[in-house]
Design an enzyme around this catalytic site. Structure first.
Site, PDB file in Angstrom:
ATOM      1  N   TYR A  77       0.829  -1.216   0.000  1.00  0.00           N
ATOM      2  CA  TYR A  77       0.000   0.000   0.000  1.00  0.00           C
ATOM      3  C   TYR A  77       0.855   1.254   0.000  1.00  0.00           C
ATOM      4  O   TYR A  77       0.459   2.279  -0.549  1.00  0.00           O
ATOM      5  CB  TYR A  77      -1.026  -0.069   1.144  1.00  0.00           C
ATOM      6  CG  TYR A  77      -1.840  -1.317   0.948  1.00  0.00           C
ATOM      7  CD1 TYR A  77      -2.669  -1.430  -0.170  1.00  0.00           C
ATOM      8  CD2 TYR A  77      -1.650  -2.437   1.745  1.00  0.00           C
ATOM      9  CE1 TYR A  77      -3.315  -2.610  -0.453  1.00  0.00           C
ATOM     10  CE2 TYR A  77      -2.304  -3.621   1.476  1.00  0.00           C
ATOM     11  CZ  TYR A  77      -3.135  -3.700   0.369  1.00  0.00           C
ATOM     12  OH  TYR A  77      -3.773  -4.876   0.067  1.00  0.00           O
ATOM     13  N   GLN A 111     -12.680  -0.396 -11.280  1.00  0.00           N
ATOM     14  CA  GLN A 111     -11.985  -1.290 -10.339  1.00  0.00           C
ATOM     15  C   GLN A 111     -10.804  -0.546  -9.723  1.00  0.00           C
ATOM     16  O   GLN A 111     -10.120  -1.072  -8.859  1.00  0.00           O
ATOM     17  CB  GLN A 111     -11.483  -2.528 -11.081  1.00  0.00           C
ATOM     18  CG  GLN A 111     -12.595  -3.321 -11.723  1.00  0.00           C
ATOM     19  CD  GLN A 111     -12.044  -4.361 -12.709  1.00  0.00           C
ATOM     20  OE1 GLN A 111     -11.829  -5.507 -12.376  1.00  0.00           O
ATOM     21  NE2 GLN A 111     -11.819  -3.948 -13.948  1.00  0.00           N
ATOM     22  N   ASN A 112     -10.546   0.665 -10.206  1.00  0.00           N
ATOM     23  CA  ASN A 112      -9.367   1.408  -9.748  1.00  0.00           C
ATOM     24  C   ASN A 112      -9.660   2.134  -8.448  1.00  0.00           C
ATOM     25  O   ASN A 112     -10.801   2.459  -8.133  1.00  0.00           O
ATOM     26  CB  ASN A 112      -8.913   2.394 -10.828  1.00  0.00           C
ATOM     27  CG  ASN A 112      -8.550   1.678 -12.120  1.00  0.00           C
ATOM     28  OD1 ASN A 112      -8.343   0.464 -12.100  1.00  0.00           O
ATOM     29  ND2 ASN A 112      -8.482   2.412 -13.215  1.00  0.00           N
ATOM     30  N   ASP A 114      -7.688   4.879  -7.570  1.00  0.00           N
ATOM     31  CA  ASP A 114      -6.750   6.006  -7.671  1.00  0.00           C
ATOM     32  C   ASP A 114      -7.404   7.381  -7.740  1.00  0.00           C
ATOM     33  O   ASP A 114      -6.700   8.396  -7.805  1.00  0.00           O
ATOM     34  CB  ASP A 114      -5.814   5.806  -8.871  1.00  0.00           C
ATOM     35  CG  ASP A 114      -6.568   5.597 -10.200  1.00  0.00           C
ATOM     36  OD1 ASP A 114      -7.718   6.073 -10.338  1.00  0.00           O
ATOM     37  OD2 ASP A 114      -5.996   4.952 -11.106  1.00  0.00           O
ATOM     38  N   HIS A 129     -14.107  -1.478  -6.039  1.00  0.00           N
ATOM     39  CA  HIS A 129     -13.030  -2.023  -5.190  1.00  0.00           C
ATOM     40  C   HIS A 129     -12.566  -1.016  -4.137  1.00  0.00           C
ATOM     41  O   HIS A 129     -11.445  -1.107  -3.649  1.00  0.00           O
ATOM     42  CB  HIS A 129     -11.835  -2.463  -6.051  1.00  0.00           C
ATOM     43  CG  HIS A 129     -12.101  -3.685  -6.888  1.00  0.00           C
ATOM     44  ND1 HIS A 129     -11.268  -4.135  -7.879  1.00  0.00           N
ATOM     45  CD2 HIS A 129     -13.147  -4.568  -6.859  1.00  0.00           C
ATOM     46  CE1 HIS A 129     -11.772  -5.233  -8.437  1.00  0.00           C
ATOM     47  NE2 HIS A 129     -12.916  -5.504  -7.846  1.00  0.00           N
ATOM     48  N   CYS A 159      -6.917   3.124  14.599  1.00  0.00           N
ATOM     49  CA  CYS A 159      -8.229   3.762  14.456  1.00  0.00           C
ATOM     50  C   CYS A 159      -8.408   4.856  15.515  1.00  0.00           C
ATOM     51  O   CYS A 159      -8.157   4.615  16.700  1.00  0.00           O
ATOM     52  CB  CYS A 159      -9.304   2.689  14.588  1.00  0.00           C
ATOM     53  SG  CYS A 159     -10.976   3.325  14.647  1.00  0.00           S
ATOM     54  N   THR A 198      -8.894  -3.258 -18.828  1.00  0.00           N
ATOM     55  CA  THR A 198      -9.000  -4.333 -17.830  1.00  0.00           C
ATOM     56  C   THR A 198      -8.728  -5.671 -18.502  1.00  0.00           C
ATOM     57  O   THR A 198      -9.155  -5.892 -19.643  1.00  0.00           O
ATOM     58  CB  THR A 198     -10.368  -4.344 -17.107  1.00  0.00           C
ATOM     59  OG1 THR A 198     -10.393  -5.458 -16.195  1.00  0.00           O
ATOM     60  CG2 THR A 198     -11.549  -4.444 -18.056  1.00  0.00           C
ATOM     61  N   SER A 199      -8.021  -6.553 -17.767  1.00  0.00           N
ATOM     62  CA  SER A 199      -7.740  -7.878 -18.314  1.00  0.00           C
ATOM     63  C   SER A 199      -8.966  -8.775 -18.195  1.00  0.00           C
ATOM     64  O   SER A 199      -8.961  -9.901 -18.688  1.00  0.00           O
ATOM     65  CB  SER A 199      -6.548  -8.509 -17.578  1.00  0.00           C
ATOM     66  OG  SER A 199      -6.856  -8.660 -16.212  1.00  0.00           O
ATOM     67  N   GLU A 225      -3.921  -5.051 -25.761  1.00  0.00           N
ATOM     68  CA  GLU A 225      -3.856  -6.433 -26.256  1.00  0.00           C
ATOM     69  C   GLU A 225      -5.191  -7.134 -26.063  1.00  0.00           C
ATOM     70  O   GLU A 225      -6.033  -6.683 -25.281  1.00  0.00           O
ATOM     71  CB  GLU A 225      -2.737  -7.199 -25.560  1.00  0.00           C
ATOM     72  CG  GLU A 225      -2.926  -7.273 -24.066  1.00  0.00           C
ATOM     73  CD  GLU A 225      -1.769  -7.963 -23.367  1.00  0.00           C
ATOM     74  OE1 GLU A 225      -0.640  -7.893 -23.861  1.00  0.00           O
ATOM     75  OE2 GLU A 225      -2.037  -8.575 -22.318  1.00  0.00           O
TER      76      GLU A 225
END
Ligand code: APR
Ligand code: ZN
Length: 271
Positions: A77, A111-112, A114, A129, A159, A198-199, A225
């Site tokens: 992380y 799914q990122n 960022d 995610h 926390c 995305t794969s 690809e």
């Protein structure tokens, strides 16, 4: 496998056909993966040299690994935090924001983790995610903004409420994904799906193109690809439906999303 489009101008008849079909869509949606952020300087997971070739996901990215060896998992992380520090949206993120602003995109399911879609100005962003901008308490579930200094500390933060250990507010392997009810509503309406970078190997997002296709929607794939979606055969749709079928992708735009999606959005919007 579907024919690929690698010339992104209206002179290319397949590109022009893709643009025309997309313009007619009533509820277009995009799913995005790590590939859309590669040109913002964030490595993806499964390409050669990707994050999973440096950090074995079983050792660093499962919820059990985090609970057993949080200080070890923290290295992953911290590495991600280093990449995110300077990252800015690229023309592919901007293209999706432009499509939304022009009324040609209802939502992005990313799914990122960022935040680059939001930074580019997209409003309807569903982070399936989670996100790397917050920490989540393992015990009381409190979610707090993450300070930069916390990522670069040796140990995960404690926390503020209960003192227990905090994990990144990202979905680790072994945890449930977020916001599926909202996503389901979009998928039921979706008649055009942009699948970007995305794969298509991680569920449930990997199965969304087959769901859209099964309802008669069109699938537009942007990748450097081919993937299981492009190839078809015994790929994802086979698993999903119990049958082996042809490709899921209708239009395969081959190349860097910062180029292909930028050109596609400009052609759809007409500027
Ligand atoms: N433009 C378009 N596609 C690209 C580019 C680019 N510039 N660079 C890489 N790609 C493609 C790769 O060819 C690959 O198909 O992006 C895809 C990235 O795939 P993954 O690394 O598997 O990332 P992703 O599909 O987002 O992974 C899904 O898996 O590890 C988990 O939680 C993690 O959210 C992640 C999920
Ligand atoms: Zn707590």
């Amino acid at each position: 496998m579907v024919e690929s489009i690698s010339s992104f101008t209206m002179e290319d008849s397949l590109f022009a056909e893709a643009v025309k079909a997309y313009r007619e869509a009533k509820h277009p949606v995009s799913i995005t993966g790590a590939g859309i952020s590669v040109e913002s300087g964030i490595p993806d997971f499964r390409s050669p040299g990707g994050l999973w070739s440096v950090f074995d996901p079983q050792e660093y990215a499962t919820i059990d690994a985090f609970i057993d060896t949080p200080e070890k998992a923290w290295k992953l992380y911290r590495a991600i935090a280093e990449k995110l520090r300077e990252a800015k949206p690229n023309p592919a993120h901007e293209a999706l924001a432009r499509l939304e602003a022009a009324g040609h995109l209802a939502a992005i399911v990313t799914q990122n983790i960022d935040n680059l879609h939001q930074d580019a100005g997209s409003k309807s962003v569903i982070e399936v995610h989670g996100d790397h901008g917050h920490l989540q308490c393992l015990k009381c579930n409190t979610v707090e903004p993450a300070e930069e200094s916390q990522w670069f500390a040796e140990k995960p933060a404690a926390c503020g409420k209960c003192g227990s250990i905090m994990k990144p507010n990202v979905v680790l392997f072994g945890e449930g994904v977020r916001r599926m009810a909202e996503i389901q509503k979009h998928l039921e309406l979706c008649d055009a799906l942009l699948v970007v970078g995305t794969s298509a190997q991680v569920h449930p997002v990997a199965s969304f193109p087959a769901l859209v296709k099964a309802r008669g929607g069109q699938v537009y794939e942007f990748n450097i690809e081919e993937t299981a979606l492009t190839h078809g055969g015994s790929g994802l749709f086979g698993i999903f439906s119990g049958f082996s079928t042809g490709p899921i992708t209708d239009y395969f735009l081959k190349g860097s999303a910062s180029e292909s999606l930028d050109a596609f959005a400009s052609a759809v919007i007409g500027k």
